[in-house]
Design a protein around this motif. Sequence first.
Motif, PDB file in Angstrom:
ATOM      1  N   GLY A  58     -32.629 -30.568-105.880  1.00  0.00           N
ATOM      2  CA  GLY A  58     -33.680 -30.189-105.930  1.00  0.00           C
ATOM      3  C   GLY A  58     -34.358 -29.757-107.302  1.00  0.00           C
ATOM      4  O   GLY A  58     -35.193 -29.686-107.888  1.00  0.00           O
ATOM      5  N   GLU A  59     -33.124 -28.744-107.873  1.00  0.00           N
ATOM      6  CA  GLU A  59     -33.411 -28.008-109.260  1.00  0.00           C
ATOM      7  C   GLU A  59     -33.580 -29.320-110.251  1.00  0.00           C
ATOM      8  O   GLU A  59     -34.222 -28.919-111.347  1.00  0.00           O
ATOM      9  CB  GLU A  59     -32.182 -27.196-109.426  1.00  0.00           C
ATOM     10  N   LEU A  60     -33.078 -30.353-110.163  1.00  0.00           N
ATOM     11  CA  LEU A  60     -33.156 -31.440-111.216  1.00  0.00           C
ATOM     12  C   LEU A  60     -34.182 -32.621-110.626  1.00  0.00           C
ATOM     13  O   LEU A  60     -34.126 -33.654-111.351  1.00  0.00           O
ATOM     14  CB  LEU A  60     -31.583 -32.142-111.226  1.00  0.00           C
ATOM     15  N   ASP A  61     -35.127 -32.241-109.740  1.00  0.00           N
ATOM     16  CA  ASP A  61     -36.131 -33.086-109.206  1.00  0.00           C
ATOM     17  C   ASP A  61     -35.589 -34.405-108.836  1.00  0.00           C
ATOM     18  O   ASP A  61     -36.088 -35.465-109.310  1.00  0.00           O
ATOM     19  CB  ASP A  61     -37.229 -33.071-110.405  1.00  0.00           C
ATOM     20  N   MET A  62     -34.338 -34.504-108.072  1.00  0.00           N
ATOM     21  CA  MET A  62     -33.633 -35.594-108.035  1.00  0.00           C
ATOM     22  C   MET A  62     -33.894 -35.747-106.312  1.00  0.00           C
ATOM     23  O   MET A  62     -33.805 -34.948-105.773  1.00  0.00           O
ATOM     24  CB  MET A  62     -32.137 -35.528-108.345  1.00  0.00           C
ATOM     25  N   GLU A  63     -34.047 -37.040-105.964  1.00  0.00           N
ATOM     26  CA  GLU A  63     -34.167 -37.327-104.290  1.00  0.00           C
ATOM     27  C   GLU A  63     -32.822 -37.135-103.984  1.00  0.00           C
ATOM     28  O   GLU A  63     -31.709 -37.453-104.358  1.00  0.00           O
ATOM     29  CB  GLU A  63     -34.940 -38.235-104.248  1.00  0.00           C
ATOM     30  N   ASN A  64     -32.717 -36.520-102.463  1.00  0.00           N
ATOM     31  CA  ASN A  64     -31.789 -36.698-101.770  1.00  0.00           C
ATOM     32  C   ASN A  64     -31.374 -37.890-101.148  1.00  0.00           C
ATOM     33  O   ASN A  64     -32.318 -38.368-100.424  1.00  0.00           O
ATOM     34  CB  ASN A  64     -31.596 -35.445-100.710  1.00  0.00           C
ATOM     35  N   PRO A  65     -30.418 -38.756-101.418  1.00  0.00           N
ATOM     36  CA  PRO A  65     -30.728 -40.308-101.106  1.00  0.00           C
ATOM     37  C   PRO A  65     -30.133 -40.342 -99.773  1.00  0.00           C
ATOM     38  O   PRO A  65     -30.334 -41.204 -99.058  1.00  0.00           O
ATOM     39  CB  PRO A  65     -29.410 -40.840-102.135  1.00  0.00           C
ATOM     40  N   LEU A  66     -29.317 -39.391 -99.158  1.00  0.00           N
ATOM     41  CA  LEU A  66     -28.828 -39.447 -97.907  1.00  0.00           C
ATOM     42  C   LEU A  66     -28.985 -38.032 -96.844  1.00  0.00           C
ATOM     43  O   LEU A  66     -29.163 -37.087 -97.638  1.00  0.00           O
ATOM     44  CB  LEU A  66     -27.413 -39.545 -97.769  1.00  0.00           C
ATOM     45  N   ASP A  67     -29.591 -38.310 -95.791  1.00  0.00           N
ATOM     46  CA  ASP A  67     -29.904 -37.103 -94.886  1.00  0.00           C
ATOM     47  C   ASP A  67     -28.359 -36.424 -94.491  1.00  0.00           C
ATOM     48  O   ASP A  67     -27.072 -37.025 -94.453  1.00  0.00           O
ATOM     49  CB  ASP A  67     -30.586 -37.437 -93.558  1.00  0.00           C
ATOM     50  N   SER A  68     -28.244 -35.433 -93.743  1.00  0.00           N
ATOM     51  CA  SER A  68     -27.166 -34.738 -93.453  1.00  0.00           C
ATOM     52  C   SER A  68     -26.284 -35.394 -92.617  1.00  0.00           C
ATOM     53  O   SER A  68     -25.097 -35.435 -92.729  1.00  0.00           O
ATOM     54  CB  SER A  68     -27.385 -33.225 -92.901  1.00  0.00           C
ATOM     55  N   ALA A  69     -26.620 -35.953 -91.349  1.00  0.00           N
ATOM     56  CA  ALA A  69     -26.194 -36.903 -90.555  1.00  0.00           C
ATOM     57  C   ALA A  69     -25.286 -37.886 -91.155  1.00  0.00           C
ATOM     58  O   ALA A  69     -24.105 -38.264 -91.143  1.00  0.00           O
ATOM     59  CB  ALA A  69     -26.915 -37.291 -89.343  1.00  0.00           C
ATOM     60  N   SER A  70     -26.101 -38.455 -92.215  1.00  0.00           N
ATOM     61  CA  SER A  70     -25.495 -39.798 -92.911  1.00  0.00           C
ATOM     62  C   SER A  70     -24.133 -39.131 -93.872  1.00  0.00           C
ATOM     63  O   SER A  70     -23.185 -39.941 -93.767  1.00  0.00           O
ATOM     64  CB  SER A  70     -26.213 -40.522 -93.751  1.00  0.00           C
ATOM     65  N   LEU A  71     -24.251 -38.084 -94.572  1.00  0.00           N
ATOM     66  CA  LEU A  71     -23.314 -37.451 -95.399  1.00  0.00           C
ATOM     67  C   LEU A  71     -22.176 -37.046 -94.640  1.00  0.00           C
ATOM     68  O   LEU A  71     -20.880 -37.573 -94.892  1.00  0.00           O
ATOM     69  CB  LEU A  71     -24.210 -36.287 -96.216  1.00  0.00           C
ATOM     70  N   LEU A  72     -22.515 -36.693 -93.604  1.00  0.00           N
ATOM     71  CA  LEU A  72     -21.320 -36.204 -92.640  1.00  0.00           C
ATOM     72  C   LEU A  72     -20.484 -37.453 -92.238  1.00  0.00           C
ATOM     73  O   LEU A  72     -19.091 -37.617 -92.241  1.00  0.00           O
ATOM     74  CB  LEU A  72     -21.685 -35.285 -91.415  1.00  0.00           C
TER      75      LEU A  72
END
Length: 283
Positions: A58-72
């Motif tokens: 967020g601080e770098l205005d970058m989108e989070n490519p994956l949601d938490s469930a996918s990352l887990l």
Amino acid sequence: MGRIVYVNGRYVPESAARVSVFDRGFLMSDAVYEVTAVLDGKLVDFDGHLERLARSLGELDMENPLDSASLLEIHRELVRLNGLDEGLVYLQVTRGVADRDFAYPQDATPTVVLFTQVKSLAESEQAGTGIRVVFVDDLRWGRRDIKTVQLLYPSMSKMEAKSRGADDAWLVQDGFVTEGTSNNAYIVKDDTIITRELSNDILHGITRAAVLRYARERQVRIEERAFTPDEARAADEAFITAASTFVMPVVSIDGATIGDGKPGPVARRLRKIYLEESRKSAV
Ligand code: PLP
């Protein structure tokens, strides 16, 4: 055969893993990362790492490519595929591939890479002896709260520490210790734990948050404030924390022996508590 690593949606042998030379992680260090410890094949403090990843992006205005469930799911699958019982999972997200330009590209797809590292964390020879640190000027950039892959200055500091016969460096800015090259720094005086308060000057360690929480729950006194190199040299005890070391006692600071030169009781107790609590809460 080597490891199986994760690259942009695929699990591939490490020898076949590829990222473009135009990736902004490679060209501009335009990337953030997380390192999560694995104990008994499970992820330690995982929610904290996910939250910090989201904040860094967020601080770098970058989108989070994956949601938490996918990352887990990806972390777990990588642990499973590599049969990892104890060690680390490294995750890196870059802004993606674009022709070289200082301005952020508008339409790049983030690059996501994960790999595992085998490491003995619970049983550590260093934890038995403690480590030696020396002071080095903190010449890093001003947003150390964002966990970016710009790690050259910490690498240089670590090498300087080694050339001076120590294991690691504690970085000093304007007469106060900020943190270690890849860990948060603590001293203990009169049974009070002293560690720098959170700000842009240090990384908000996930292990730091957990260790301070466990200490508070046990009525250990804590002062979150900056301390000087002189205070550190005169401390009763010292230690560092990081996902890759847990609580690691420090027995020598810039040539001064701390306590009796052996890991102190507060650090040893916190290490034990951290291990017990982590084994309980790992996912
Ligand atoms: N400070 C710095 C500069 C670091 O690089 C790290 C870990 O890489 C830490 C502190 C400790 O953070 P954590 O406990 O989340 O591993």
